[in-house]
Design an enzyme around this catalytic site. Structure first.
Site, PDB file in Angstrom:
ATOM      1  N   HIS A 117       0.833  -1.207   0.000  1.00 28.27           N
ATOM      2  CA  HIS A 117       0.000   0.000   0.000  1.00 28.27           C
ATOM      3  C   HIS A 117       0.871   1.262   0.000  1.00 28.27           C
ATOM      4  O   HIS A 117       1.814   1.359   0.791  1.00 28.27           O
ATOM      5  CB  HIS A 117      -0.903  -0.016   1.249  1.00 28.27           C
ATOM      6  CG  HIS A 117      -1.754   1.202   1.391  1.00 28.27           C
ATOM      7  ND1 HIS A 117      -1.946   1.862   2.581  1.00 28.27           N
ATOM      8  CD2 HIS A 117      -2.473   1.879   0.469  1.00 28.27           C
ATOM      9  CE1 HIS A 117      -2.746   2.889   2.387  1.00 28.27           C
ATOM     10  NE2 HIS A 117      -3.084   2.938   1.121  1.00 28.27           N
TER      11      HIS A 117
HETATM   12 CA    CA Z   1       0.482  -0.291  -4.280  1.00 24.70          CA
END
Ligand code: CA
Ligand code: ZL4
Ligand code: ZN
Length: 396
Positions: free
Chosen positions: A184
């Site tokens: 992320h």
């Molecule tokens: Ca990513």
């Protein structure tokens, strides 16, 4: 000397500094800066350097680093003595100052130089876009998306992406950040939580208890506190192990086309972390170089000024293949590269590709057997549904 404008008329620049590879995170640390040298070796072996402008990236200055980071943090990075990583310190030890010195973010020799070079390359790339000297600017040494304003995180110390986007915002009204690293893009997302001039979109493996950094759920779209213009401008695409080229491409194009339609960005920053490839040491997706590269192809097709940065990628020869192929897409050398599928013999790094000497290996060549795909089409539909609903709140 051949022309440096690609057949379709895009001006491409390549921002690289060979000094970056001289830095070592430690013997068995997954981050290997020499993957950048391997990439550059392939790019050169295919002759792509003739079709773009090549710049030796300079180090970012103190003032440039503090355009995002606090001076306390940058001062510490600049002056802290290198230290061997104690074996009992892991990356989450709360005693660490600025989260530095654990096994994820060790204090290695030349750390400040390494960070400034990464930041300088991405910032140079941004400046070339601002002055319209480049349509696409490539900085494979950047993409360090976890670094926070005053904290190192997940192999990242300086957030070159945030620094580059801040530069782009001087000239461009809205910037779309897209992140295809398997992790992320939390640092970039957080940095722009309170503005509607940057939309962040991250595709990543999401398994909060077992996979770093544990953030980036589908429902997390930026703080919805009162009057926050940045609400709804963080888009997250959480995925499971084993996603294939076909699914990823379909999802990517569906999500990004909708974001572009509503947000109408004036520039794009694409983080191409190569740990989303099959066979990565940390990532467990099933993406081939072609699937990963299709994201670059799609973004290029939008015809907007674009910065391309690197990021993760822990099986160096796969990283080099992907980033060389993506450099070929940017410079329109794709057909030349496909025609020369066998990696050109004269690359000094040929030995690194010995058992699978092709640029575009198949899943069988990489893994023996593809790992199980844990992403259902139904779930991907839900993701698109949710993203579409979020985008109702977004306008240019
Ligand atoms: Ca990513
Ligand atoms: C290593 O072998 O999940 C670091 C890190 C160092 C050398 C020897 C030390 C052995 C894997 C990872 C102990 C290692 C313990 N060495 C690592 C919660 C964790 C605490 C640290 O691609 N331990 C932390 C960070 C992630 C965690 C991923 C991705 C960056 C990017 C952009 C960052 N941290 C558990 C792990 C090794 C190591 C082997 C490691 N660290 C794998 N995943 C992490 O998004 C560039
Ligand atoms: Zn990663």
């Amino acid at each position: 000397e051949l022309g440096i404008t690609t057949p379709k008329g895009y001006d491409v620049s390549f921002h690289y500094n060979p000094e970056m590879e001289r830095h070592h995170f430690g013997q068995t640390h997954p981050m290997k800066p020499w993957r950048l040298t391997l990439t550059k070796g392939l790019v050169t072996a295919y002759g792509m350097h003739y079709t773009m402008k090549n710049y030796t990236a300079r180090a970012a200055t103190y003032d440039e680093l503090t355009s995002f980071h606090t001076s306390d943090y940058v001062d510490f990075l600049a002056t802290v003595a290198p230290q061997p990583t104690p074996l009992d310190l892991d990356g989450t030890n709360s005693d660490l100052k600025f989260n530095l010195g654990g096994s994820d973010c060790p204090l290695f020799e030349g750390l400040y130089n390494y960070c400034s070079l990464s930041g300088g390359a991405s910032l140079d790339a941004a400046r070339k876009l601002c002055t319209k000297q480049s349509d696409i600017a490539i900085a494979w040494g950047g993409g360090l998306h976890h670094a926070k304003r005053s904290e190192a995180s997940g192999f990242c110390y300086v957030n070159d992406i945030v620094i580059a986007i801040l530069q782009l915002l001087r000239v461009h009204k809205r910037v779309l950040y897209i992140d295809i690293d398997v992790h992320h893009g939390d640092g970039v997302e957080e940095a722009f939580f309170s503005t509607d001039r940057v939309m962040t979109v991250s595709f990543h493996k999401y398994d909060p208890m077992n996979f770093f950094p544990g953030t980036g759920a589908l429902e997390d779209n930026g703080p919805k506190s009162e009057h926050n213009p940045g609400a709804h401008h963080a888009i997250n695409v959480p995925l499971n192990d084993g996603i294939t080229d076909e699914q990823y491409k379909w999802l990517f194009e569906n999500v990004i086309s909708r974001c572009v339609e509503k947000f109408k960005p004036e520039a794009i920053v694409l983080q191409c972390g190569a740990d989303s490839l099959a066979g990565d040491r940390l990532g467990k997706f099933n993406l081939l170089v072609q699937g990963h590269g299709s994201c670059v192809e799609y973004c290029k097709g939008l015809g907007l000024p674009m910065i391309i940065v690197g990021g993760g990628g822990y099986t160096p020869k796969n990283v080099a293949r992907a980033w060389a192929y993506e450099t070929a897409i940017a410079t329109n050398n794709q057909s030349n590269v496909a025609a020369t599928a066998e990696i050109p013999l004269h690359t000094p790094y040929r030995k690194n590709f010995e058992y699978d000497s092709v640029l575009l290996p198949s899943i069988e060549q990489i893994l023996g057997d593809a790992r199980q795909n844990r992403n259902t089409q139904k779930r991907l539909q839900e993701i698109i549904q949710h993203v579409t609903e979020q985008l109702r709140f977004v306008s240019a």
